[in-house]
Write an enzyme that holds these catalytic residues in place. Structure first.
Site, short mmCIF file in Angstrom:
data_model
loop_
_atom_site.label_atom_id
_atom_site.label_comp_id
_atom_site.label_asym_id
_atom_site.label_seq_id
_atom_site.Cartn_x
_atom_site.Cartn_y
_atom_site.Cartn_z
N PHE A 122 0.85 -1.19 0.00
CA PHE A 122 0.00 0.00 0.00
C PHE A 122 0.88 1.25 0.00
CE2 PHE A 122 -2.41 3.48 1.82
CZ PHE A 122 -3.60 3.40 1.10
N ASP A 174 9.13 2.44 1.69
CA ASP A 174 7.97 3.17 2.17
C ASP A 174 7.82 2.84 3.66
OD1 ASP A 174 5.46 4.01 2.97
OD2 ASP A 174 4.46 3.44 1.12
N LYS A 187 2.57 9.43 8.51
CA LYS A 187 1.83 9.03 9.72
C LYS A 187 2.44 9.56 11.02
CE LYS A 187 -0.98 5.37 7.93
NZ LYS A 187 -0.64 4.95 6.58
C1 LIG Z 1 -0.84 5.28 5.17
C2 LIG Z 1 0.18 4.86 4.20
C3 LIG Z 1 0.45 5.60 3.02
C4 LIG Z 1 -0.36 6.80 2.63
O1 LIG Z 1 -0.24 7.85 3.53
P1 LIG Z 1 -1.35 9.03 3.48
O2 LIG Z 1 -0.89 9.99 4.52
O3 LIG Z 1 -2.67 8.39 3.79
O4 LIG Z 1 -1.32 9.60 2.13
C5 LIG Z 1 1.46 5.16 2.20
N1 LIG Z 1 2.19 4.07 2.50
C6 LIG Z 1 1.97 3.34 3.61
C7 LIG Z 1 2.83 2.17 3.90
C8 LIG Z 1 0.95 3.71 4.49
O5 LIG Z 1 0.71 2.96 5.58
#
Ligand SMILES: *Cc1c(COP(=O)(O)O)cnc(C)c1O
Length: 387
Positions: A123, A208, A237
């Site tokens: 994700f 990420d 986050k």
């Molecule tokens: C939450 C998340 C995102 C996206 O972040 P947003 O602030 O919602 O745009 C991207 N990568 C990972 C692994 C995430 O958990």
């Protein structure tokens, strides 16, 4: 807009591990804004940092330097072993930056290569490019046409990643532990294997760490567990302790944007940077690591005990845990927990995700375990969950 199904309660106040609704009810929050409130709700040092910064300067636009962003860039690059930082407001825009920079690197340094290998179940966000990078089933059907330039590979398998490399491949983008997919922990050595592969094949390795970063899985970055330094790291986050800020951190190898290539009205925002500096102060406190290690062990122990009673299994690290249920009941169980005053998240139909504040106490962890156990006990009596 009804972009998600919400309970009728309106949340009005938060403190530490607790959230209060307009109804007067108190909730024990083991979701914490999806791993955002790393120090709990409204941590005093973040509140006062934001208050101080709001009195001094709320926004002067990314066209000018501001002191907290400069200081944050200095500290976060030093802490992560990266060379440069770009601050956005959301995780998705940090990943957008990483994707753009990888394409720039491919254009300038790899004969126009542009393809980024990502993983099934991974994700990376909800902008069109990050949705195209995301391997969540069904995402590609939502808003066609899907942006080209991404290829999905099975997660946790270095050989599969190697086989997917083509002439146009420029980078590998992975979560060190897949969060939204339901806390999928790859085999030991996966990240080190990807690092070695990226070096051998002249690719960029992009981690990420939007969900895993800032000690969520134990170390500052989940990649630190294997001693891996990616060419780019994205954070979001937890970085601002609840205040919106994200970061794209880059190494000298990956390079940087030049004037005109990246921007955003609320990027480089002083309020988010001030909050993030307060978070860094808190996580650099001398006893912080020992405290989170103790809490992590306690979380593992109580969840393992619960799992054994309901034919469930536990996986995770640090303060990021999944309870894999024997039936597709996670959503209903999460709703039943809510009714008892406990917030947990149904990450997948069979997966309850637990991601408390890194400051949750022994008593709060035990309270979570009692509420979860009581909920599962009632649920299994009524519906035969097993156990
Ligand atoms: C939450 C998340 C995102 C996206 O972040 P947003 O602030 O919602 O745009 C991207 N990568 C990972 C692994 C995430 O958990």
């Amino acid at each position: 807009m009804q972009t998600t199904v919400r309970p009728a309660e309106v949340m009005v106040r938060g403190e530490g591990s607790y959230l209060w609704g307009e109804s007067g009810r108190r909730y024990l929050d083991f979701v914490q804004g999806w791993a955002v409130n790393v120090l709990g709700h409204c941590p005093p040092e973040v509140v006062s940092a934001v208050e101080r910064q709001a009195r001094a300067l709320i926004s002067a636009s990314p066209a000018y330097y501001n002191a907290p962003s400069l200081e944050l860039a200095r500290r976060i690059t030093a802490l992560t072993g990266q060379d440069q930082a770009y601050f956005g407001s959301t995780g998705a825009d940090a990943n957008e930056g990483a994707i753009k920079l990888a394409r720039k690197w491919g254009r300038e340094r790899k004969g126009g290569a542009f393809e980024i290998l990502t993983t099934h179940g991974g994700f990376h966000g909800r902008t069109l490019a990050t949705m195209a990078a995301t391997g969540k089933p069904g995402f590609d059907q939502l808003f066609p046409p899907v942006m080209p330039g991404f290829r999905k590979v099975v997660f946790g398998d270095v050989d599969a990643m190697e086989r997917a490399i083509g002439a146009e491949t420029v980078a590998i983008l992975v979560e060190p532990v897949q969060g939204e997919a339901g806390i999928v922990v790859p085999p030991q050595g996966y990240l080190a294997g990807l690092r070695e592969l990226a070096d051998r094949e002249n690719l960029l390795l992009i981690a990420d760490e939007i969900q895993t970063g800032i000690h969520r899985t134990g170390p500052l970055l989940a990649c630190d567990a294997e001693g891996v330094r990616p060419d780019m790291v994205t954070l979001g986050k937890a970085l601002g302790g609840g205040v919106p800020i994200s970061a794209l951190l880059t190494s000298a190898r990956a390079g940087a944007f030049s004037p005109g290539e990246q921007g955003g009205t609320f990027h480089n925002h002083p309020l988010g940077a001030a909050a993030a500096l307060a978070v860094l102060d808190a996580i650099e406190a001398p006893d912080f690591r020992a405290a989170i290690a103790n809490q992590s062990n306690r979380l593992r122990a109580v969840l393992t005990r619960i799992a054994s009673r309901y034919s469930a299994s536990v996986r995770g690290r640090g303060h990021l845990w999944a309870l894999e249920l024997p039936s597709r009941s996670a959503r209903d169980v999460a709703d039943a927990c809510f009714a008892r005053g406990l917030l947990v998240n149904a990450a997948q139909p069979t997966v309850l995700r637990i991601m408390p504040s890194l400051r949750s106490t022994d008593a709060e962890i035990d309270e979570m375990a009692e509420l979860l156990d009581a909920t599962l006990s009632e649920w299994s009596r009524k519906n035969g969950l097993g156990g």
